[in-house]
Design a protein around this motif. Sequence first.
Motif, PDB file in Angstrom:
ATOM      1  N   GLY A 119       0.798  -1.225   0.000  1.00  0.00           N
ATOM      2  CA  GLY A 119       0.000   0.000   0.000  1.00  0.00           C
ATOM      3  C   GLY A 119       0.828   1.271   0.000  1.00  0.00           C
ATOM      4  N   CYS A 120       2.072   1.198  -0.478  1.00  0.00           N
ATOM      5  CA  CYS A 120       2.941   2.372  -0.524  1.00  0.00           C
ATOM      6  C   CYS A 120       3.046   2.907  -1.953  1.00  0.00           C
ATOM      7  CB  CYS A 120       4.329   2.031   0.014  1.00  0.00           C
ATOM      8  SG  CYS A 120       4.350   1.603   1.779  1.00  0.00           S
ATOM      9  N   ASP A 121       3.501   4.142  -2.053  1.00  0.00           N
ATOM     10  CA  ASP A 121       3.656   4.779  -3.365  1.00  0.00           C
ATOM     11  C   ASP A 121       5.016   4.533  -3.984  1.00  0.00           C
ATOM     12  OD1 ASP A 121       1.063   6.247  -3.321  1.00  0.00           O
ATOM     13  OD2 ASP A 121       1.987   7.235  -1.589  1.00  0.00           O
ATOM     14  N   GLY A 122       5.914   3.967  -3.236  1.00  0.00           N
ATOM     15  CA  GLY A 122       7.255   3.713  -3.755  1.00  0.00           C
ATOM     16  C   GLY A 122       8.118   3.058  -2.697  1.00  0.00           C
ATOM     17  N   VAL A 123       9.398   2.874  -3.041  1.00  0.00           N
ATOM     18  CA  VAL A 123      10.318   2.189  -2.157  1.00  0.00           C
ATOM     19  C   VAL A 123      11.643   2.947  -2.135  1.00  0.00           C
ATOM     20  CG1 VAL A 123      11.155   0.681  -4.011  1.00  0.00           C
ATOM     21  CG2 VAL A 123      11.427  -0.024  -1.636  1.00  0.00           C
ATOM     22  N   VAL A 124      12.290   2.932  -0.966  1.00  0.00           N
ATOM     23  CA  VAL A 124      13.661   3.428  -0.821  1.00  0.00           C
ATOM     24  C   VAL A 124      14.503   2.253  -0.332  1.00  0.00           C
ATOM     25  CG1 VAL A 124      15.215   5.015   0.343  1.00  0.00           C
ATOM     26  CG2 VAL A 124      12.915   5.768  -0.289  1.00  0.00           C
ATOM     27  N   CYS A 125      15.569   1.938  -1.065  1.00  0.00           N
ATOM     28  CA  CYS A 125      16.395   0.785  -0.705  1.00  0.00           C
ATOM     29  C   CYS A 125      17.855   1.083  -1.032  1.00  0.00           C
ATOM     30  CB  CYS A 125      15.923  -0.468  -1.439  1.00  0.00           C
ATOM     31  SG  CYS A 125      15.995  -0.330  -3.244  1.00  0.00           S
ATOM     32  N   GLY A 126      18.693   0.078  -0.784  1.00  0.00           N
ATOM     33  CA  GLY A 126      20.117   0.162  -1.108  1.00  0.00           C
ATOM     34  C   GLY A 126      20.529  -1.140  -1.768  1.00  0.00           C
ATOM     35  N   HIS A 127      21.546  -1.788  -1.199  1.00  0.00           N
ATOM     36  CA  HIS A 127      21.971  -3.147  -1.502  1.00  0.00           C
ATOM     37  C   HIS A 127      22.753  -3.305  -2.805  1.00  0.00           C
ATOM     38  CE1 HIS A 127      22.175  -7.425  -1.149  1.00  0.00           C
ATOM     39  NE2 HIS A 127      21.460  -7.637  -2.236  1.00  0.00           N
ATOM     40  N   ILE A 128      22.293  -2.737  -3.918  1.00  0.00           N
ATOM     41  CA  ILE A 128      22.943  -3.025  -5.203  1.00  0.00           C
ATOM     42  C   ILE A 128      23.950  -1.937  -5.603  1.00  0.00           C
ATOM     43  CG2 ILE A 128      21.026  -4.416  -6.033  1.00  0.00           C
ATOM     44  CD1 ILE A 128      20.144  -2.042  -7.724  1.00  0.00           C
ATOM     45  N   HIS A 129      24.176  -0.957  -4.756  1.00  0.00           N
ATOM     46  CA  HIS A 129      25.201   0.065  -4.993  1.00  0.00           C
ATOM     47  C   HIS A 129      24.975   0.819  -6.310  1.00  0.00           C
ATOM     48  CE1 HIS A 129      28.405  -1.863  -2.112  1.00  0.00           C
ATOM     49  NE2 HIS A 129      27.156  -2.016  -1.658  1.00  0.00           N
ATOM     50  N   LYS A 130      23.752   1.153  -6.595  1.00  0.00           N
ATOM     51  CA  LYS A 130      23.456   1.931  -7.802  1.00  0.00           C
ATOM     52  C   LYS A 130      22.372   2.950  -7.471  1.00  0.00           C
ATOM     53  CE  LYS A 130      22.418   1.549 -12.735  1.00  0.00           C
ATOM     54  NZ  LYS A 130      21.471   2.677 -12.782  1.00  0.00           N
ATOM     55  N   ALA A 131      22.803   4.193  -7.281  1.00  0.00           N
ATOM     56  CA  ALA A 131      21.860   5.259  -6.919  1.00  0.00           C
ATOM     57  C   ALA A 131      20.963   5.599  -8.106  1.00  0.00           C
ATOM     58  CB  ALA A 131      22.631   6.490  -6.475  1.00  0.00           C
TER      59      ALA A 131
END
Length: 350
Positions: free
Chosen positions: A280-292
Amino acid sequence: MAYWLNAAIAVIGATMVQAIRSALGILSGVSHRLRGSPDPELSQILSRMAALAAFVPPPAEPPAPPALPALAPPSDASQHFPPEPHPIQQYRAIWLSDIHLGTAGCQADYLLDFLKHNESERLYLVGDIIDGWQLRRGWYWPQSHNDVVQKLLRKARKGTEVIYVPGNHDEVARQFDGLAFGDITVREEAVHVTATGKRLWVVHGDLFDGVVQHARWLAYLGDSLYTVILAMNRHFNRVRARLGFPYWSLSQYLKHQVKNAVNYISSFEHAMVDEARRRGCDGVVCGHIHKAEIRDVNGQLYCNDGDWVESLSALVETMEGELKIVYWTMLLDPPQAPPRKRRRAAAITG
């Protein structure tokens, strides 16, 4: 004390005589270049300066002083004054991930410089802050890594809401979900609401990496090879920094040239936004793959804050609710050399 005073007076006298003689030579040249009759006032000034120079003999060379470390004179007048402080940028939120403290590839000096010049109401640490995988193989913890931890704790004490979302390299912290350590709260995941009302799911992203979940030995092997590339990258950028060039990631360049890596990143992005939509969110903020990156994927907002090993990047939200990627590849306040090296450099320059 008297010896040093006499020597100083002798040096000052020599400097004054040299200045008078230099001015005399310059004005004499100007006088000869003037066409027509010379200016009477200029001729009078020249004759007086000549008389003064004649009655001021050049002082004898002062005896050599005892051996003391010589001080290098400032190269320009600006060094007499402290440099202008850089303004501190204020944000509503900042996301950092994949710092990898405890590894030689961590760019702690760049991160410290970023934290010094950027403040926020909320600060999200989105996983792989401390690299437990590397620390199990061998202990590596320089002072700059300790400074990063102290800087984060200080921000939390001064009122910044710091939320720590662990990743796969610091997964041991997931058992402390809901607890606070030094005003830093640990969460397995979080939801951030922007100033414009968008709901963003905040998670590291390793749970959607098939290699990490189902072929752990391959993940460890890849991590070891990655460490070797980062060591090459570190020496390469040391040369670039001395030549005045910004930080550039060799490892990131190689990774993005491989077709399978590009396909993997695309699959990862789709998996993340699909799960954010399900929650139910409008988007995601993540990391992990080292690609901004910030982009729209299937109608969902995909935000990756990058890392502090390759891209030296952070995701920020302005006070108006705009999301941006900030790259910190140039130091505003470069770290100073150790005191012993500074004294040695000054003596050589003198």
